[in-house]
Design a protein around this motif. Sequence first.
Motif, PDB file in Angstrom:
ATOM      1  N   GLU A  59      35.293  31.199   8.846  1.00  0.00           N
ATOM      2  CA  GLU A  59      36.658  30.729   9.064  1.00  0.00           C
ATOM      3  C   GLU A  59      37.668  31.676   8.414  1.00  0.00           C
ATOM      4  O   GLU A  59      38.716  31.986   9.000  1.00  0.00           O
ATOM      5  N   GLN A  60      37.353  32.149   7.216  1.00  0.00           N
ATOM      6  CA  GLN A  60      38.232  33.101   6.542  1.00  0.00           C
ATOM      7  C   GLN A  60      38.329  34.402   7.328  1.00  0.00           C
ATOM      8  O   GLN A  60      39.399  34.997   7.461  1.00  0.00           O
ATOM      9  N   PHE A  61      37.184  34.855   7.858  1.00  0.00           N
ATOM     10  CA  PHE A  61      37.159  36.092   8.624  1.00  0.00           C
ATOM     11  C   PHE A  61      38.023  35.977   9.879  1.00  0.00           C
ATOM     12  O   PHE A  61      38.812  36.879  10.195  1.00  0.00           O
ATOM     13  N   VAL A  62      37.888  34.876  10.599  1.00  0.00           N
ATOM     14  CA  VAL A  62      38.664  34.677  11.825  1.00  0.00           C
ATOM     15  C   VAL A  62      40.153  34.648  11.520  1.00  0.00           C
ATOM     16  O   VAL A  62      40.972  35.233  12.248  1.00  0.00           O
ATOM     17  N   PHE A  63      40.526  33.986  10.426  1.00  0.00           N
ATOM     18  CA  PHE A  63      41.950  33.933  10.070  1.00  0.00           C
ATOM     19  C   PHE A  63      42.470  35.335   9.791  1.00  0.00           C
ATOM     20  O   PHE A  63      43.512  35.744  10.312  1.00  0.00           O
ATOM     21  N   ALA A  64      41.740  36.071   8.947  1.00  0.00           N
ATOM     22  CA  ALA A  64      42.186  37.411   8.576  1.00  0.00           C
ATOM     23  C   ALA A  64      42.254  38.337   9.785  1.00  0.00           C
ATOM     24  O   ALA A  64      43.193  39.121   9.946  1.00  0.00           O
ATOM     25  N   ALA A  65      41.251  38.242  10.679  1.00  0.00           N
ATOM     26  CA  ALA A  65      41.158  39.175  11.799  1.00  0.00           C
ATOM     27  C   ALA A  65      42.074  38.813  12.967  1.00  0.00           C
ATOM     28  O   ALA A  65      42.566  39.703  13.670  1.00  0.00           O
ATOM     29  N   HIS A  66      42.322  37.519  13.179  1.00  0.00           N
ATOM     30  CA  HIS A  66      42.999  37.117  14.403  1.00  0.00           C
ATOM     31  C   HIS A  66      44.258  36.267  14.229  1.00  0.00           C
ATOM     32  O   HIS A  66      45.057  36.175  15.164  1.00  0.00           O
ATOM     33  N   HIS A  67      44.436  35.639  13.084  1.00  0.00           N
ATOM     34  CA  HIS A  67      45.554  34.703  12.952  1.00  0.00           C
ATOM     35  C   HIS A  67      46.504  35.016  11.801  1.00  0.00           C
ATOM     36  O   HIS A  67      47.571  34.411  11.706  1.00  0.00           O
ATOM     37  N   ALA A  68      46.125  35.924  10.927  1.00  0.00           N
ATOM     38  CA  ALA A  68      46.957  36.201   9.754  1.00  0.00           C
ATOM     39  C   ALA A  68      48.337  36.704  10.152  1.00  0.00           C
ATOM     40  O   ALA A  68      49.358  36.245   9.624  1.00  0.00           O
ATOM     41  N   ALA A  69      48.383  37.642  11.103  1.00  0.00           N
ATOM     42  CA  ALA A  69      49.663  38.255  11.475  1.00  0.00           C
ATOM     43  C   ALA A  69      50.650  37.225  12.012  1.00  0.00           C
ATOM     44  O   ALA A  69      51.839  37.234  11.641  1.00  0.00           O
ATOM     45  N   GLU A  70      50.159  36.311  12.852  1.00  0.00           N
ATOM     46  CA  GLU A  70      51.064  35.303  13.416  1.00  0.00           C
ATOM     47  C   GLU A  70      51.545  34.311  12.374  1.00  0.00           C
ATOM     48  O   GLU A  70      52.531  33.603  12.583  1.00  0.00           O
ATOM     49  N   ALA A  71      50.819  34.246  11.241  1.00  0.00           N
ATOM     50  CA  ALA A  71      51.243  33.374  10.142  1.00  0.00           C
ATOM     51  C   ALA A  71      52.118  34.130   9.133  1.00  0.00           C
ATOM     52  O   ALA A  71      52.520  33.565   8.114  1.00  0.00           O
ATOM     53  N   GLY A  72      52.381  35.402   9.438  1.00  0.00           N
ATOM     54  CA  GLY A  72      53.220  36.191   8.536  1.00  0.00           C
ATOM     55  C   GLY A  72      52.465  36.883   7.429  1.00  0.00           C
ATOM     56  O   GLY A  72      53.054  37.396   6.484  1.00  0.00           O
ATOM     57  N   VAL A  73      51.151  36.915   7.518  1.00  0.00           N
ATOM     58  CA  VAL A  73      50.329  37.594   6.514  1.00  0.00           C
ATOM     59  C   VAL A  73      49.913  38.940   7.093  1.00  0.00           C
ATOM     60  O   VAL A  73      49.130  38.997   8.045  1.00  0.00           O
TER      61      VAL A  73
ATOM     62  N   ILE B 125      48.024  42.445   7.010  1.00  0.00           N
ATOM     63  CA  ILE B 125      46.877  43.072   6.375  1.00  0.00           C
ATOM     64  C   ILE B 125      46.831  44.530   6.820  1.00  0.00           C
ATOM     65  O   ILE B 125      46.727  44.815   8.024  1.00  0.00           O
ATOM     66  N   ASP B 126      46.967  45.453   5.872  1.00  0.00           N
ATOM     67  CA  ASP B 126      46.931  46.867   6.206  1.00  0.00           C
ATOM     68  C   ASP B 126      45.505  47.285   6.555  1.00  0.00           C
ATOM     69  O   ASP B 126      44.560  46.951   5.843  1.00  0.00           O
ATOM     70  N   GLY B 127      45.351  48.008   7.633  1.00  0.00           N
ATOM     71  CA  GLY B 127      44.029  48.475   8.019  1.00  0.00           C
ATOM     72  C   GLY B 127      43.275  47.444   8.833  1.00  0.00           C
ATOM     73  O   GLY B 127      43.686  46.292   8.979  1.00  0.00           O
ATOM     74  N   GLN B 128      42.149  47.854   9.362  1.00  0.00           N
ATOM     75  CA  GLN B 128      41.346  46.985  10.216  1.00  0.00           C
ATOM     76  C   GLN B 128      40.503  46.017   9.388  1.00  0.00           C
ATOM     77  O   GLN B 128      39.920  46.412   8.371  1.00  0.00           O
ATOM     78  N   VAL B 129      40.469  44.762   9.812  1.00  0.00           N
ATOM     79  CA  VAL B 129      39.613  43.774   9.151  1.00  0.00           C
ATOM     80  C   VAL B 129      38.193  43.951   9.680  1.00  0.00           C
ATOM     81  O   VAL B 129      37.964  43.949  10.887  1.00  0.00           O
ATOM     82  N   SER B 130      37.252  44.144   8.784  1.00  0.00           N
ATOM     83  CA  SER B 130      35.866  44.337   9.211  1.00  0.00           C
ATOM     84  C   SER B 130      34.954  43.363   8.475  1.00  0.00           C
ATOM     85  O   SER B 130      35.307  42.824   7.425  1.00  0.00           O
TER      86      SER B 130
ATOM     87  N   GLU C  78      26.182  41.797   5.031  1.00  0.00           N
ATOM     88  CA  GLU C  78      25.293  41.793   3.874  1.00  0.00           C
ATOM     89  C   GLU C  78      25.928  41.038   2.709  1.00  0.00           C
ATOM     90  O   GLU C  78      25.277  40.238   2.032  1.00  0.00           O
ATOM     91  N   THR C  79      27.228  41.265   2.496  1.00  0.00           N
ATOM     92  CA  THR C  79      27.946  40.563   1.427  1.00  0.00           C
ATOM     93  C   THR C  79      28.055  39.070   1.740  1.00  0.00           C
ATOM     94  O   THR C  79      27.931  38.226   0.852  1.00  0.00           O
ATOM     95  N   VAL C  80      28.291  38.751   3.012  1.00  0.00           N
ATOM     96  CA  VAL C  80      28.349  37.346   3.432  1.00  0.00           C
ATOM     97  C   VAL C  80      27.058  36.631   3.075  1.00  0.00           C
ATOM     98  O   VAL C  80      27.057  35.522   2.518  1.00  0.00           O
ATOM     99  N   MET C  81      25.930  37.261   3.386  1.00  0.00           N
ATOM    100  CA  MET C  81      24.637  36.646   3.125  1.00  0.00           C
ATOM    101  C   MET C  81      24.347  36.528   1.631  1.00  0.00           C
ATOM    102  O   MET C  81      23.753  35.547   1.168  1.00  0.00           O
ATOM    103  N   LYS C  82      24.788  37.515   0.861  1.00  0.00           N
ATOM    104  CA  LYS C  82      24.614  37.441  -0.595  1.00  0.00           C
ATOM    105  C   LYS C  82      25.414  36.277  -1.168  1.00  0.00           C
ATOM    106  O   LYS C  82      24.945  35.576  -2.066  1.00  0.00           O
ATOM    107  N   LYS C  83      26.623  36.084  -0.645  1.00  0.00           N
ATOM    108  CA  LYS C  83      27.458  34.963  -1.095  1.00  0.00           C
ATOM    109  C   LYS C  83      26.775  33.643  -0.755  1.00  0.00           C
ATOM    110  O   LYS C  83      26.709  32.717  -1.588  1.00  0.00           O
ATOM    111  N   LYS C  84      26.255  33.538   0.451  1.00  0.00           N
ATOM    112  CA  LYS C  84      25.536  32.324   0.878  1.00  0.00           C
ATOM    113  C   LYS C  84      24.349  32.057  -0.046  1.00  0.00           C
ATOM    114  O   LYS C  84      24.129  30.931  -0.511  1.00  0.00           O
TER     115      LYS C  84
END
Length: 468
Positions: free
Chosen positions: A63-77, A79-84, A88-94
């Motif tokens: 959900e955080q990834f989708v917001f950052a990649a697709h909805h942040a700009a329309e909410a006024g947030v 983000i410089d550069g491409q969201v990727s 591996e980090t996701v799985m480590k967090k899990k």
Amino acid sequence: MSESSNNQFEVAIIGGGPGGYVAAIRCAQLGLKTALVEKRKTLGGTCLNVGCIPSKALLHTSEQFVFAAHHAAEAGVEIDGQVSLNLETVMKKKDKVVQQLTGGVDMLVKKRGITRFDGHGKLLGDGKIAIDDKEEITAKNIILATGSSVVDLPFLPQDGETIVSSDQAIAFDSVPENLVVIGAGAIGLELGSVWARYGSKVTVVEFLPKVAAGYDDDVSKLLERSFKKQGLSIHTNTKVTGTKEIDGKLNVVAEKKGKELTFPADKVLVAVGRKPYTENLGLDSVGITPTDRGFIEIDDHFKTSADGIFAIGDIVRGPMLAHKAEEEGVAIAEMIAGKAGHVNYDVIPNVIYTEPEVAGVGITEAQAKDKGIAVKVGKFPLTGNGRAIASDATDGMVKIIACAETDKILGGQIVAKGASEMISEIVTHMEYGGSAEDLGRTVHAHPTISEAIKEAGLAVDKAAIHSL
């Protein structure tokens, strides 16, 4: 096998999942000498290790990834550069979340003085349990809490690589280009949502006429519309028949209205349900014969047909839910200790943790009709809720089903962001036999999405304030 006085207990529990470990803790709290037998290296069962908890961690990060990649700009947030995505980090967090919680359960068990045995427990009769055929313990009371395992499709056997269960679908090492999900229940919809957010083209194939089959049609239709807006391709009334190779690529083959459909698949998630797990449990040695569906029959006090042996959780009747097993674990512990343990099966909530979430409790409007119960129904859409509008979370509704004669709440369904938290309010009112009017007159903070519950309660008598 060896046995000593240290291996003799008042209660022994086979299975360290939500039902088993909770039963063990409650037994210990009540002063009973308790043993807990678990074949996994960690406690918590399917739920903590490969089910409820890791899937919720993935749902959150996706959900955080989708917001950052697709909805942040329309909410006024901005983000410089491409969201990727760094999977591996996701799985480590899990994995870290899982380790924290399983470690916490282990600590609770140790602090309560519960004796834990690592290995597969098998009934021998006369109150005896063999552990990996190497050690033996004896208990006056034995609680079976061995949980459930995934259901396989005979014509589509899982190989753990391409044809997978949820166990593997929470741990892909790359995002599949095409993911076919067989089954539009909780597991299929949740994990389908996760991988769609991470970039998979997800196709959900469901044999039944609708997604989320346990809910009313209006709720299921709202959910399906929302999932399609999120990019999931959903095919209901569609029967999977197998796989075949087309142009060198695996395809899932299905049939709908007499026509053959094919869906390209890099991974296929089989999510068609779960079955009781009683493999090599030694039931025959104590005279317990499971039903045709594999369940162990019990009476209203969790007693099996064998003296001194009880069963709870996924291996007995009722919904296969962790919180249902937990409540049964507490109840049976209290009964063994001579107290009045009890589970109110009419108020066990059910949740699908998608976005939006869907939660329900009690009977549906359709079930009431089938039972010949006259009901009044109140609905409130989130399009009329201030907090939902401010939070871009208007896909949803609350629905209350009440007895037409007494106004007693018989059930409720919620589609909303945070529905899993909100459903407890309806459960609480139902627990004491509350009415729709009670719900509608309960003061709610403003602005909150939970105000929709109040409005739906009022709508039962056509008294909703913020609805035409």
